[in-house]
Write an enzyme that holds these catalytic residues in place. Sequence first.
Site, PDB file in Angstrom:
ATOM      1  N   ASP A   1       0.660  -0.968  -0.032  1.00 48.48           N
ATOM      2  CA  ASP A   1       0.404  -0.154  -0.092  1.00 48.48           C
ATOM      3  C   ASP A   1       1.297   0.937   0.257  1.00 48.48           C
ATOM      4  O   ASP A   1       2.108   1.028   0.408  1.00 48.48           O
ATOM      5  CB  ASP A   1      -0.630  -0.363   1.702  1.00 48.48           C
ATOM      6  CG  ASP A   1      -2.120   1.116   1.264  1.00 48.48           C
ATOM      7  OD1 ASP A   1      -2.609   1.565   0.304  1.00 48.48           O
ATOM      8  OD2 ASP A   1      -2.252   1.640   2.261  1.00 48.48           O
TER       9      ASP A   1
ATOM     10  N   ASP B   1      -2.249  -1.286   6.196  1.00 44.50           N
ATOM     11  CA  ASP B   1      -2.102  -0.728   7.516  1.00 44.50           C
ATOM     12  C   ASP B   1      -3.828  -0.240   6.995  1.00 44.50           C
ATOM     13  O   ASP B   1      -4.792  -0.707   8.678  1.00 44.50           O
ATOM     14  CB  ASP B   1      -2.181   0.882   7.301  1.00 44.50           C
ATOM     15  CG  ASP B   1      -1.568   1.430   6.798  1.00 44.50           C
ATOM     16  OD1 ASP B   1      -2.823   1.643   5.211  1.00 44.50           O
ATOM     17  OD2 ASP B   1      -1.173   3.319   6.677  1.00 44.50           O
TER      18      ASP B   1
ATOM     19  N   ASP C   1      -6.814  -2.781   3.578  1.00 39.12           N
ATOM     20  CA  ASP C   1      -5.710  -3.664   2.886  1.00 39.12           C
ATOM     21  C   ASP C   1      -5.946  -5.960   3.616  1.00 39.12           C
ATOM     22  O   ASP C   1      -5.464  -6.635   3.742  1.00 39.12           O
ATOM     23  CB  ASP C   1      -4.343  -3.818   3.577  1.00 39.12           C
ATOM     24  CG  ASP C   1      -4.366  -2.099   2.847  1.00 39.12           C
ATOM     25  OD1 ASP C   1      -4.137  -2.117   1.986  1.00 39.12           O
ATOM     26  OD2 ASP C   1      -3.779  -1.603   3.112  1.00 39.12           O
TER      27      ASP C   1
END
Length: 948
Positions: free
Chosen positions: A358, A671, A675
């Site tokens: 990410d 995080d 995700d």
Amino acid sequence: MKAPPGRAGAVPHAAASGSARGDPSTLDVADVARMLEADLENGLSSGEAARRLARDGPNVLRAVPPIPRWRRILAQFQDPLIYLLLGAIAIALVAWLIGGRVGWPVDAVVIAAIVVLNGLLGYAQEAKARNAVAALSRMTAVTSAVLRDGRMQRVPSAQLVRGDLLVLGEGDAVGADARLLQTASLRVQEASLTGESEAVLKDAATLPGPVALGDRVNLVFRGTAVVQGTGRAVVTETGMASQMGAIAEMLEATEEESTPLQKEVARIGRMLGIAVVGIALIVVATVFLVFEVRSTGDVINVLLLGVSLAVAAVPEGLPAILSVVLALGVQRMARRNAIVKNLSSVETLGSASVICSDKTGTLTRSEMTIERLMTASGAARLTGVGYVPQGSVEVDDAALQDEAQRAEAILVLSGGSLAGNARLQRTADGDWEIQGDPTEAAFLVAERKLGVHERRAQRFERVGEIPFTSERKMMSTIEVDHEHGDERMLISKGAPDVLLGRCTRARIGMEVVPLGDALRQRILADVDAMTDAALRALAVAYRPLRDNEDTEPPDAAGLERDLVFAGTVGIIDPPREEAAQAIFEAHRAGIRVIMITGDHPRTAARIAADLGIVEVGAEALTGNELDRLDDAGFAEAVRGTSVFARVAPAHKLRIVDALQADGNIVAMTGDGVNDAPALKSADIGVAMGVAGTEVTKEAARMILADDNFATIVQAVREGRAIFDNIRKFLRYLLSSNMGEVLTVFLGVVLAGVIGLGGADHGGAVVLPLLATQILWINLITDSGPALAMGVDPETEDVMARPPRRAQERVIDGRMWAGVLAVGAVMAAVTLLTLDMYLPGGLIEGTRELANARTAAFTTLVFAQLFNCFNARSDTVSAFRHLFVNPWLWGAIALSVVLQVAVVHVGFLNTAFGTVPLAPEQWLVCVAMASVVLWFDELRKWVARAAGR
């Protein structure tokens, strides 16, 4: 691993339910209210809310019951190697019972102790992880302000129902998915759900058509937070029908993959199980054919031999040693801020060929920072990143010296600080933190770099505010200037094109000049340059107010005219400095890094280029573009694209699946809540420990305690070193055990050739080694030395080679060839030593059977100890890095002492059928055993020569 059923890239359940009732983002407010039977003036009545709560159920996520402790413990023993050892325990107990239960069943007890120890180690190290869906529920267990019975009240979010009227204010956590009815400067932080780094400005206007989740600006979602402004919204979805519920369903539908190491150990266990049974049957059958087995005692001895061979063939220390080695690796990684929840995941990360990351908070700092400042006098760059107010304003890499340009910079940064509501403060621990909108906080940080914040705070006093609205795309504050006779000043901040349209003059140095067309075009060109650099541009303007101008609503917005343009800033969520070096190291190790984010494509591409993930100019692929691809096109896009932007959770999951289908071992970092499904699906999910949500931590197999992407590189290095060490002790254990099996098998088959024939010993069954001796060899050579090899220091640059292929075996054909060759040499030198001391055979000897057998027994022990040095590499000489592992030398020394004791201590002689050896016999045993070392050195030399 497959994504949950449904259209590729779509969020299941929530999207489906939305389509069944109509997408609320594309429906007018009146239609939404009619669909939900909602009262937009007074809200639901308490009775109606209770009825709907009983009908639809509470606004909570479905929690999976926690796994009982006994099942977690039992799971530690669900492994083919463990099954094999349990079978060996059963056979040993049966043989002990048949033999009259004399003494203790030592072999069964020892193996059982190893099995129990392995289970306890695994249970102690594995995660006490709570269920990921339960963590989602806890994360959103908040209260919400609603309008019911015509009055506002706070109720637990779990009691929200469809049709409830939400009242949103700054600092509120959104309790359910809802359609906005009205907004006033409403900004919502949705990073944990969509990956968008900036707070999203909300607008109640109806959207013309379906758009991606992050662009549904007239909706608010459960689990997000209001950072600015107010609003009202009608609840459209609750519980598992919400977008958060959709992610929970994806987590439930996503199966965890076994790690490559778990798969390989299971394969080895199955293979060894078949081999052990086959070897034991062949050897027992051979004994019955070669010797005349007459008495019950002979039958028991032959069966015990079969059991002993089964135990010898199985590296019973492997599960425990593997657990200990991985546990030690876990401890080393923990010291480097990488917390591993599952032992096998340590090695998996070392095998990763792709790291999907990410952007927000992982590769970037998640701290909006002003990077560029454009004023009439020119461009300036601000150094320093994040919320720590350290850095300076520079022009051409030198500190800003020009007084006119400095005055312009102060005006822009102090003006931007005044036209906002964020706060920057220092905590008791000395860290800096913000409250409010991160973009507004960026002005406060930048202003401190000029050192003028205290003067600004004393000079100006706010007396009014014109809030931000989506129609105006700007906000203004009215300040009293105490340094200029308490003159009132209007300070405005907003989109550059909008603000520029309200300006008639511009500030140049300390002078105010008319804003001509040339200067106007130059300002717009500066804005375009910032946009091209993926910077978010914001402009600042001002004007003094006349005494007779009314600053009270509703006339206040009319004050935003005839402004003086001050300048423009470029803002970005900056990349982590250490992430660029980590990505360079990953590329050096042959690992592909992919950015997968919900943020804007241009921003994603800029950050990816800054970090070295892609070349400058490379474009990002968006979620909408992915949705238009068929399966083949999707797979091809994943192979050739390294930046994905504006993606939904299902896109992330599908990307991971596509990479795995191509044979990649995928590590996924992140995080946010968005995700979690991809983290669970990946071969190893890596969550951020500081900024990461509880959901992500529970779904992941590894947590970075410092949120540092560079820690991943250290973990990869550690994982690769651990894999090398696993191969070392596997090579050692299997080749040593092969030596034991071949010694007994060839000793029986060639009994007449080496002086063990039944005729020479009264027709009795005569074996080269006793069952107890085989067990002793396993005890002193299979545990300590193998464990010491498991902590062997890294002797080569493990990051200078490509990752291990997914289909590559831990024990490949080359290793098996080495195992068989070394095992054969061990058996040969052991049997030659036996023949050397026995009468008859190839070499005439004069010693008794007990003496000759003791010498052969000792030779085999020493041969395995020499093999410790061989096994440290399949190609590198044993004499390189010979003394780097003191644990290995200590384990060898202990094994030698124990072998001397079993040969020369009286009660051990009786227990293991040994007799003392003469000094010259010890020398012969050591010399014969060293042949194993010299043979393998020759084999490695040939391999290196062939490789050149």
